[in-house]
Design a protein around this motif. Sequence first.
Motif, short mmCIF file in Angstrom:
data_model
loop_
_atom_site.label_atom_id
_atom_site.label_comp_id
_atom_site.label_asym_id
_atom_site.label_seq_id
_atom_site.Cartn_x
_atom_site.Cartn_y
_atom_site.Cartn_z
N HIS A 31 -3.45 -10.01 -4.90
CA HIS A 31 -3.89 -10.06 -6.29
C HIS A 31 -5.08 -11.01 -6.49
O HIS A 31 -5.59 -11.13 -7.61
CB HIS A 31 -2.73 -10.49 -7.21
N ALA A 47 -1.02 -14.46 -17.91
CA ALA A 47 -0.44 -13.27 -17.28
C ALA A 47 0.17 -13.63 -15.92
O ALA A 47 1.23 -13.10 -15.55
CB ALA A 47 -1.50 -12.19 -17.13
N HIS A 48 -0.51 -14.51 -15.18
CA HIS A 48 0.02 -14.93 -13.88
C HIS A 48 1.37 -15.61 -14.04
O HIS A 48 2.34 -15.26 -13.35
CB HIS A 48 -0.97 -15.88 -13.20
N TYR A 49 1.48 -16.57 -14.96
CA TYR A 49 2.73 -17.31 -15.13
C TYR A 49 3.81 -16.43 -15.76
O TYR A 49 4.98 -16.48 -15.36
CB TYR A 49 2.49 -18.56 -15.98
N ASP A 50 3.42 -15.63 -16.73
CA ASP A 50 4.42 -14.80 -17.40
C ASP A 50 4.93 -13.69 -16.49
O ASP A 50 6.02 -13.13 -16.73
CB ASP A 50 3.85 -14.21 -18.69
N ALA A 51 4.16 -13.36 -15.44
CA ALA A 51 4.65 -12.39 -14.47
C ALA A 51 5.79 -12.98 -13.65
O ALA A 51 6.65 -12.26 -13.14
CB ALA A 51 3.52 -11.93 -13.56
N LEU A 52 5.80 -14.30 -13.51
CA LEU A 52 6.89 -14.97 -12.80
C LEU A 52 8.13 -15.07 -13.68
O LEU A 52 9.25 -14.77 -13.23
CB LEU A 52 6.44 -16.37 -12.37
N ARG A 53 7.93 -15.51 -14.91
CA ARG A 53 9.00 -15.57 -15.91
C ARG A 53 8.34 -15.38 -17.27
O ARG A 53 7.34 -16.04 -17.57
CB ARG A 53 9.74 -16.92 -15.90
N SER A 54 8.91 -14.54 -18.08
CA SER A 54 8.34 -14.32 -19.40
C SER A 54 8.37 -15.62 -20.20
O SER A 54 9.41 -16.28 -20.30
CB SER A 54 9.14 -13.24 -20.14
#
Length: 306
Positions: free
Chosen positions: A172, A272-279
Amino acid sequence: MSNVHHSTDRPGPASGPASRPGTVPGERNSHASAGHAPAGHGCDGGSGLTVGQVAAHLDVTVRALHHWDEIGLARPSLRTAAGYRLYTAEDLERLHRVVVYREIGLGLDRIRSVLDDPATGVTDALRAQRDRITEKIDRLRRLGTGLDRMIDAHERGLLLTAEQQTAVFGPHWNPEWPAQARHRYGDTAQWQQYAERAAARGPEEWRAVADAVARLDRALGDAMEAGVTPGSPAANRLVERHREVFAAYFPLSRQMQVCLARMYEADPGCSAHYDALRSGLAAWFREIVDANARAHGVDPDTAIWE
């Protein structure tokens, strides 16, 4: 050679024809007026070169010649009746050797030993100096290579090919990001600090940094999912761990960390990077950073990028 050189060597005022700067007894004043530094005659009738003439011939300063005379390294053999120094052909030969040895880096004491001490092996001394010069050349080459890498790091951000970047940072990763960061932050002190670190890193070093970041991201996601609250010891430890990991790029103060956490939340790509790990992880991270900052006397609402 101009008359200025000779006036510095004059012992004091004198009467008669020799009192004009640049002349010596027995020489016609027309020589001096034409701008020449005439050869003089010593007390024994031998001819020689003046200090100014020797300085011009050897491309050294009059001050250096005076110093070598004072310490007994290279003394003129003759003097005029007015006290001017005069160098003979033998003196000039010795001076040539002094200049050559000095240019290759020998100190004056070592030069004196080479010239005057029969026990000193000239060849051994020159070989030893050659070895020292070779070592210095090698150091300068390494320094030049390091400077080239630092320049490259300042301009590119990462000294990795696009393929290496993908292998280190994952599929990515966008290889254009370093150039974008350079365009945005290239004139900041933090970019300079980052470039200095980047210049010393290859793929393996960057992989270690990437692994540390990935472990931190997972720990943040796990902590949020476990219900760790902002301001708690566990949350504060994670915030301090983030500062430690981020130091791989440049030192991060708590005020700067507050600004960075808010950028993580506001920037679409970062959030988007962090929220892909946990919303909601980007917002939660900003909250734990704010709480830790307050615990250390930093007001998040007035924090600035230092």
